[in-house]
Design a protein around this motif. Structure first.
Motif, short mmCIF file in Angstrom:
data_model
loop_
_atom_site.label_atom_id
_atom_site.label_comp_id
_atom_site.label_asym_id
_atom_site.label_seq_id
_atom_site.Cartn_x
_atom_site.Cartn_y
_atom_site.Cartn_z
N ILE A 46 1.35 -1.26 -0.25
CA ILE A 46 0.10 -0.06 0.39
C ILE A 46 1.14 1.08 -0.37
CG2 ILE A 46 -1.60 1.30 0.97
CD1 ILE A 46 -3.01 -1.04 2.03
N GLU A 47 2.09 1.07 1.22
CA GLU A 47 2.73 1.95 1.32
C GLU A 47 3.46 2.92 -0.49
OE1 GLU A 47 4.62 2.42 5.03
OE2 GLU A 47 5.78 1.48 3.78
N ILE A 48 3.60 1.35 -1.06
CA ILE A 48 4.56 1.66 -2.81
C ILE A 48 3.80 2.41 -3.58
CG2 ILE A 48 5.30 0.52 -4.76
CD1 ILE A 48 6.86 -1.96 -2.67
N LEU A 49 2.21 1.52 -3.50
CA LEU A 49 1.75 2.52 -4.45
C LEU A 49 0.88 4.11 -4.20
CD1 LEU A 49 -1.09 -1.16 -4.76
CD2 LEU A 49 0.03 0.07 -6.61
N ALA A 50 1.06 4.29 -3.10
CA ALA A 50 0.38 5.47 -2.49
C ALA A 50 1.74 6.09 -3.25
CB ALA A 50 0.04 5.16 -0.95
N VAL A 51 3.00 5.91 -3.10
CA VAL A 51 4.20 6.59 -3.65
C VAL A 51 3.96 6.75 -5.27
CG1 VAL A 51 6.65 6.56 -4.22
CG2 VAL A 51 5.68 5.96 -2.06
N VAL A 52 3.40 5.66 -5.47
CA VAL A 52 3.54 5.60 -7.13
C VAL A 52 1.86 6.53 -7.56
CG1 VAL A 52 3.33 4.41 -9.09
CG2 VAL A 52 4.51 3.34 -7.50
#
Length: 200
Positions: free
Chosen positions: A18-24
């Motif tokens: 979820i953190e990676i998707l938010a940054v992307v």
């Protein structure tokens, strides 16, 4: 329970999906809003430099008419700059004085009838701010100049205005490193400089 402590430490050192998707997602939004603005900034810079060049060409034409002295805009295509120049005389405007000591003033000595030696006039930069080279900022350059003698994209070339403000048909192409370009033309019949088209 050493295994559970290692699992907890491992979990704290990584990123969740979820953190990676938010940054992307944030990067995608920033790219969506920032990238077009960068293009607009480049467009404005290209248009601004083209307008400055049009103003310089118009000034050269107007000064030719007002002063009765031919003017030109010299382009240094390799260094990405241009300069306003006027036809000067390359030396003193007065001919050298006649040497009267060698003449018989009673009328028996022939007078020289040839024109005095005088250097030919050459184009000189205008004095002050008007005669300084204007250098294009880094991403912009003069792609070339279409003259009556053909396309020129290296070295020096110029657009010359006669005493009455007329000039040969000439096209000047300004471009930036991304391929955006503006095409300007000196129109002899209109006695004007016009934008032909622009990709910007």
């Amino acid at each position: 329970m050493p295994g559970s402590r290692a699992a907890r430490e491992r979990r704290h050192h990584g990123f969740t999906l979820i953190e990676i998707l938010a940054v992307v997602a944030i990067l995608a939004l920033m790219t969506t809003f920032v990238a077009p603005n960068l293009g607009a900034v480049r467009d404005r810079r290209l248009r601004s430099e083209a307008q400055a060049l049009v103003a310089t060409l118009e000034l050269a034409r107007q000064r030719s008419v007002v002063t009765g002295v031919p003017h030109r805009v010299l382009f240094d295509l390799d260094e990405r700059g241009y300069q306003l120049q006027s036809l000067g005389d390359g030396g003193s405007t007065l001919p050298p004085p006649l040497d009267l000591s060698s003449l018989d003033l009673n009328g028996s000595s022939p007078l020289p009838l040839s024109a005095p030696e005088h250097p030919e006039a050459e184009f000189q930069p205008l004095t002050g701010m008007l005669g300084r080279f204007r250098w294009l900022p880094e991403p912009l350059f003069i792609a070339g100049v279409q003259t009556p003698d053909g396309w020129i994209d290296t070295g020096d070339t110029f657009v010359e205005f006669a005493q009455d403000g007329t000039a040969s048909y000439t096209e000047i192409v300004l471009e930036d490193d991304s391929g955006r370009r503006v095409r300007l033309a000196v129109l002899p019949l209109d006695d004007a400089v016009r934008w032909l088209d622009e990709d910007a």
